[in-house]
Design a protein around this motif. Sequence first.
Motif, PDB file in Angstrom:
ATOM      1  N   VAL A   4      23.712  18.439 123.656  1.00  0.00           N
ATOM      2  CA  VAL A   4      22.437  17.549 123.363  1.00  0.00           C
ATOM      3  C   VAL A   4      21.105  18.478 123.733  1.00  0.00           C
ATOM      4  CG1 VAL A   4      21.158  15.484 124.613  1.00  0.00           C
ATOM      5  CG2 VAL A   4      23.430  15.265 123.781  1.00  0.00           C
ATOM      6  N   PHE A   5      19.892  18.107 123.083  1.00  0.00           N
ATOM      7  CA  PHE A   5      18.750  18.786 123.256  1.00  0.00           C
ATOM      8  C   PHE A   5      17.905  17.482 123.984  1.00  0.00           C
ATOM      9  CE2 PHE A   5      20.093  22.655 121.439  1.00  0.00           C
ATOM     10  CZ  PHE A   5      19.101  23.619 121.785  1.00  0.00           C
ATOM     11  N   LEU A   6      17.198  17.851 124.992  1.00  0.00           N
ATOM     12  CA  LEU A   6      16.303  16.969 125.509  1.00  0.00           C
ATOM     13  C   LEU A   6      14.758  17.696 125.637  1.00  0.00           C
ATOM     14  CD1 LEU A   6      17.916  15.535 128.853  1.00  0.00           C
ATOM     15  CD2 LEU A   6      17.825  14.416 126.578  1.00  0.00           C
ATOM     16  N   VAL A 108      23.717  19.977 128.247  1.00  0.00           N
ATOM     17  CA  VAL A 108      22.656  19.259 127.987  1.00  0.00           C
ATOM     18  C   VAL A 108      21.476  20.135 128.107  1.00  0.00           C
ATOM     19  CG1 VAL A 108      21.128  17.398 128.428  1.00  0.00           C
ATOM     20  CG2 VAL A 108      23.483  17.135 128.458  1.00  0.00           C
ATOM     21  N   ILE A 109      20.607  20.486 126.918  1.00  0.00           N
ATOM     22  CA  ILE A 109      19.601  21.636 127.004  1.00  0.00           C
ATOM     23  C   ILE A 109      18.497  20.844 127.164  1.00  0.00           C
ATOM     24  CG2 ILE A 109      18.674  23.553 126.021  1.00  0.00           C
ATOM     25  CD1 ILE A 109      21.543  23.860 124.862  1.00  0.00           C
ATOM     26  N   THR A 160      16.973  13.617 132.930  1.00  0.00           N
ATOM     27  CA  THR A 160      17.100  14.930 133.753  1.00  0.00           C
ATOM     28  C   THR A 160      17.928  14.863 134.729  1.00  0.00           C
ATOM     29  OG1 THR A 160      15.120  15.534 132.940  1.00  0.00           O
ATOM     30  CG2 THR A 160      15.774  16.641 135.059  1.00  0.00           C
ATOM     31  N   GLU A 161      17.783  13.460 135.858  1.00  0.00           N
ATOM     32  CA  GLU A 161      18.488  13.346 136.894  1.00  0.00           C
ATOM     33  C   GLU A 161      19.922  12.720 136.696  1.00  0.00           C
ATOM     34  OE1 GLU A 161      18.506  10.396 140.711  1.00  0.00           O
ATOM     35  OE2 GLU A 161      16.569  10.613 139.805  1.00  0.00           O
ATOM     36  N   TYR A 162      20.017  12.103 135.346  1.00  0.00           N
ATOM     37  CA  TYR A 162      21.268  11.537 134.959  1.00  0.00           C
ATOM     38  C   TYR A 162      22.370  12.861 134.743  1.00  0.00           C
ATOM     39  CZ  TYR A 162      24.685   9.033 131.828  1.00  0.00           C
ATOM     40  OH  TYR A 162      25.719   8.457 131.252  1.00  0.00           O
ATOM     41  N   GLN A 168      25.595  18.767 133.887  1.00  0.00           N
ATOM     42  CA  GLN A 168      25.700  19.107 132.683  1.00  0.00           C
ATOM     43  C   GLN A 168      24.225  19.770 132.099  1.00  0.00           C
ATOM     44  OE1 GLN A 168      26.815  15.477 131.374  1.00  0.00           O
ATOM     45  NE2 GLN A 168      28.578  16.208 130.496  1.00  0.00           N
ATOM     46  N   LEU A 169      23.115  19.650 132.885  1.00  0.00           N
ATOM     47  CA  LEU A 169      21.737  20.140 132.666  1.00  0.00           C
ATOM     48  C   LEU A 169      21.587  21.599 132.703  1.00  0.00           C
ATOM     49  CD1 LEU A 169      19.336  18.665 131.571  1.00  0.00           C
ATOM     50  CD2 LEU A 169      18.479  18.618 134.093  1.00  0.00           C
ATOM     51  N   PHE A 170      20.971  22.232 131.731  1.00  0.00           N
ATOM     52  CA  PHE A 170      20.404  23.295 131.698  1.00  0.00           C
ATOM     53  C   PHE A 170      18.802  23.282 131.338  1.00  0.00           C
ATOM     54  CE2 PHE A 170      19.710  27.574 129.082  1.00  0.00           C
ATOM     55  CZ  PHE A 170      19.550  28.396 130.403  1.00  0.00           C
TER      56      PHE A 170
END
Length: 195
Positions: A4-6, A108-109, A160-162, A168-170
């Motif tokens: 996923v891209f955020l 998740v990027i 972001t916090e989720y 999973q966040l980068f």
Amino acid sequence: MKLVFLGPPGAGKGTQAAVVSKEYRIPHLSTGDMLRSEVAAGSQLGASIADDMQSGKLIADETISSVVAHRIALPDAAAGFLLDGYPRTVRQADFLESLLGSVKLDLVIELVVDPTILIERIQRRAAMTLAGGGAARADDNIDSLRKRLSIYQTETAPLTEYYQRKGQLFRLNGDAPLEFVSRGIVGRLAHLRGQ
């Protein structure tokens, strides 16, 4: 790989997603592109969302989630996919998690970009499209962008916090040169795959 891209509008998600899609041979699933196609085709869905898209509003969770569920179920996404523009709310993230079941997202990027740079990028993108003889996207205007950024801060930023809680966040500095951002993403994905 399931990615996923955020990032806010104009952060470079589509540009970086194209790089990753080519590198890993997974489809780049842009919800914005899917929805714009529906509007251009004059479908019933397109007619129902056209005004919301032009004004910068988020599309209803149920509507966009059903579009994504249908697209992920197609054969080309069986080995992996890259979602760009979804999820945009925690509710959508919960839906995606339940849709995937026991399969987890690989990463998740999030591209973090200064808001003034975002406005410059959107203006430049619209000007380049017009200069090339094309039609600017309906949502590529300052009023729509400001509304989209405001919605992003209230609705999407909590992701972001989720995803951070899930490990999973980068996060990357999307203000950096394109090549630097691409190398950072590809390097992180190679590390995940043990390469």
